[in-house]
Structure formats: structure tokens, C-alpha cells
Scaffold this motif. Structure first.
Motif, PDB file in Angstrom:
ATOM      1  N   ASP A 277       4.439  -0.486  10.401  1.00 38.57           N
ATOM      2  CA  ASP A 277       4.838  -1.524   8.935  1.00 38.57           C
ATOM      3  C   ASP A 277       5.903  -3.100   9.293  1.00 38.57           C
ATOM      4  N   LYS A 278       4.983  -3.610   9.846  1.00 38.73           N
ATOM      5  CA  LYS A 278       6.156  -5.030  10.628  1.00 38.73           C
ATOM      6  C   LYS A 278       4.894  -6.292  10.593  1.00 38.73           C
ATOM      7  N   LYS A 279       4.025  -5.499   9.265  1.00 43.40           N
ATOM      8  CA  LYS A 279       3.435  -7.535   8.958  1.00 43.40           C
ATOM      9  C   LYS A 279       2.116  -7.514  10.319  1.00 43.40           C
TER      10      LYS A 279
ATOM     11  N   ILE B 181       8.452   8.690   0.805  1.00 39.91           N
ATOM     12  CA  ILE B 181       9.741   8.630   1.874  1.00 39.91           C
ATOM     13  C   ILE B 181       9.032   8.417   2.911  1.00 39.91           C
ATOM     14  N   ALA B 182      10.103   8.114   4.200  1.00 38.32           N
ATOM     15  CA  ALA B 182       9.610   6.944   5.399  1.00 38.32           C
ATOM     16  C   ALA B 182       8.321   7.945   6.011  1.00 38.32           C
ATOM     17  N   LYS B 183       7.521   6.781   6.482  1.00 36.75           N
ATOM     18  CA  LYS B 183       6.412   7.329   6.813  1.00 36.75           C
ATOM     19  C   LYS B 183       6.725   8.326   8.028  1.00 36.75           C
ATOM     20  N   ASP B 184       7.516   7.923   9.063  1.00 40.57           N
ATOM     21  CA  ASP B 184       7.258   9.363  10.056  1.00 40.57           C
ATOM     22  C   ASP B 184       7.835  10.562   9.214  1.00 40.57           C
TER      23      ASP B 184
ATOM     24  N   GLU C 230       0.971  -1.245  -0.115  1.00 42.64           N
ATOM     25  CA  GLU C 230       0.314   0.088   0.276  1.00 42.64           C
ATOM     26  C   GLU C 230       0.489   1.468   0.071  1.00 42.64           C
ATOM     27  N   MET C 231       0.065   2.360  -0.166  1.00 46.32           N
ATOM     28  CA  MET C 231       0.856   3.438  -0.742  1.00 46.32           C
ATOM     29  C   MET C 231      -0.200   4.372  -0.017  1.00 46.32           C
ATOM     30  N   TYR C 232       0.559   5.381   0.583  1.00 47.08           N
ATOM     31  CA  TYR C 232      -0.609   6.604   0.647  1.00 47.08           C
ATOM     32  C   TYR C 232       0.239   7.956   0.604  1.00 47.08           C
TER      33      TYR C 232
ATOM     34  N   GLU D  21       3.797   1.170   2.950  1.00 49.10           N
ATOM     35  CA  GLU D  21       2.883   0.278   3.870  1.00 49.10           C
ATOM     36  C   GLU D  21       3.039  -1.291   3.743  1.00 49.10           C
ATOM     37  N   THR D  22       3.239  -2.252   4.866  1.00 51.72           N
ATOM     38  CA  THR D  22       3.016  -3.728   3.981  1.00 51.72           C
ATOM     39  C   THR D  22       1.998  -3.925   5.177  1.00 51.72           C
TER      40      THR D  22
END
Length: 298
Positions: free
Chosen positions: A294-296, A225-228, A109-111, A124-125
Motif C-alpha cells: 500500500d504505497k500508492k 487489521i494490517a495486511k501482513d 479498498e478493503m479485502y 489498501e490504497t
């Protein structure tokens, strides 16, 4: 997270579009009923869509795409008359402006959302721990079955239909053996209901308005970019949404009037700033009250 992507319309739009590849997609319309303020009983409604193409799906608020023909007509008039038209007075603005991309078949997924003039995204996964129950129900014309999960700090109940062979759904939800027809949390803060579908021929990822804006400064190239980092940048954008614009427009231009209008550039910027601030203040009740890493996991 609620966010903004298309509320800044360029003051002057010239000729030309960016051509993009076209294909056929299945478009599913979901009516979203939601509570914008967590301490209020008031509910809002907005039409959203899930477009399922060959290698991906895209979920979004459909408010602006539904007005593409109106926007096109206004742009063509501006081009013809060389005058500025304040589109904020003629367009209904979206409640949500992000897009959710799901890449098939991996379902990564991509936000995606716009921060100032640029389009940013984080990936995200997600793995939903669905519990499929025996309950069945007819919802509209769809034969559905019940399933439950927890996600983003909320408990969700979904009804899916194996008659529609897509393991997808609105927002970030997916992973059931059929399309999600209805899904809502147990407090009914957010509730999506499938209300129709159509085949879109010559489907394109971006609307006319997005293509025009991209031609003149608002990039449609997604910067992952990274989520944070995304959340930090977006928070800064909410605090001062016109920060970048102020650095790009010389002070002496602020008193200049827009072509064919009594509105000055400075007044236009103030109007846009108010519109953006009102947008950001319109909700304090996010879909995900607890952010998922994102840790499944769910």
C-alpha cells in the motif's frame, strides 16, 4: 489470494435475523473464467458480481448469494421440525469467498474474508497506471475502448465502456472513465466478462445466510487489521481450519448426534474439516502472484 468465508454453516440455526439498512444498488454480473492450477490447462468458470451502492461497491463470488432462497427454505424447515439438515449436500459452494469493498469516492479498498468465525479485513490504497489506447470494440451490447496496466505481477488488458458511468470493475480493478466490461491477464489465467446487470431494490450488504450465521456466533463485524497480520492469520487458518472449533466443543459432546440425524457432532466437524481442506487445495494460482504494498503504486 483466494480465501474462504461461508463454508461453515452452524449446526443448529434458530429463529431471528439481524435487520440491516436497505437501499437500491446496481448489480453487474461478471463471468469469471480462470485457471485454478498453474501447471494445468483446465479452466473453471464462476459467476461473480459487482454491486454498486450509494457510497461503496462490493465484489464477490455469487455462488452462495444466488442460493439464498434455497438456504432460507432449508433453515425454515429446520426451525419447524427441530431437526438438523446437512446443507453441504444440497448447496453448491463458492470457488472464492472473499469480498472486495471499494469506498466511494476515495476508492479505498478493503479485502474482507472470514477466518474461522470472525470477519477480518485489511485496507489498501491502490493506484492503477492505466494506458488508454485508441482501440475500440463492440463486446455484446457495449461499446468499449482498450486499456492496459500491470498489477500483482501480471499484465492486464481491459475494455471499458463510457456508456456505463461507473469508474469501477471486478476484483480490485477501477479507475477507467467507464465501467470495465472485460479484463484479462496476458496469459489468460483470469478473465472477467460482463454478462448482464440489474437494479436490486431493498439491497442489503449481507445475505440471509450471513445474517442468520451472524445471529448465532459468526460475526459480520469487520475487524480491520494490517495486511501482513491478516495474511499470517489466514495462513494459520488454512493449516488447521477447525482449530478454534475444537477448543469450543467439549470432548464428551463429539459422540452426541445432531437433532433428528444419525450424524454425530464429531462426524459433522470432520466433514467440515474435509470440505475446508478441499477448498484450500483447489487452487494454487492466485490472481496476484506478486503482492502489492500500500504505497500508492500499481
Amino acid at each position: 489470494m483466494k480465501s474462504l468465508k461461508k463454508l461453515i454453516i452452524l449446526p443448529v440455526i434458530l429463529l431471528g435475523l439481524i435487520a440491516s439498512a436497505q437501499e437500491t444498488a446496481n448489480r453487474f454480473f461478471y463471468e469469471l473464467t480462470y485457471k485454478p492450477k498453474k501447471d494445468s490447462a483446465r479452466l473453471d468458470k464462476v459467476m461473480t458480481t459487482l454491486d454498486i451502492a450509494k457510497d461503496k461497491s462490493i465484489y464477490q463470488d455469487f455462488t452462495l448469494p444466488a442460493q439464498d432462497s434455497i438456504i432460507k427454505s432449508a433453515v425454515e424447515e429446520m426451525e419447524k421440525t427441530k431437526t438438523f439438515k446437512d446443507m453441504s449436500k444440497m448447496i453448491k459452494w463458492p470457488k472464492f469467498s472473499y469480498k472486495i469493498y471499494k469506498a466511494y469516492p476515495a476508492m479505498t479498498e478493503m479485502y474482507v474474508d472470514r477466518i474461522s468465525r470472525n470477519l477480518f479485513a485489511y485496507e489498501e490504497t491502490l493506484k492503477f497506471d492505466w494506458k488508454i489506447l485508441t482501440d475500440k470494440e463492440k463486446i455484446g451490447t457495449y461499446n468499449t475502448q482498450k486499456a492496459t496496466t500491470e498489477f500483482g505481477g501480471r499484465k492486464w488488458t481491459a475494455w471499458f465502456s463510457t456508456d456505463i458511468p461507473f469508474q469501477d470493475g471486478p476484483y480490485k480493478f477501477y479507475g477507467l472513465p467507464g465501467l470495465i466490461v472485460k479484463i484479462e491477464d496476458d496469459q489468460k489465467n483470469y478473465s472477467w466478462l460482463l454478462s448482464g446487470n440489474k437494479t436490486v431494490k431493498d439491497w442489503k450488504e449481507f445475505t440471509y445466510a450471513e445474517e442468520v450465521n451472524a445471529k448465532y456466533g459468526m460475526s459480520n463485524e469487520k475487524k480491520i487489521i494490517a495486511k501482513d497480520k491478516f495474511e499470517k492469520s489466514y495462513a494459520a487458518f488454512k493449516q488447521d481450519p477447525m482449530a478454534e472449533a475444537r477448543t469450543q466443543i467439549p470432548q464428551n459432546m463429539l459422540s452426541m448426534k445432531m437433532p433428528g440425524s444419525d450424524l454425530t457432532i464429531g462426524e459433522m466437524l470432520k466433514n467440515q474439516e474435509k470440505m475446508l481442506n478441499d477448498f484450500f487445495k483447489s487452487t494454487d494460482n492466485p490472481i496476484e502472484v506478486v503482492q502489492v504494498t500500500d504505497k500508492k503504486k500499481k
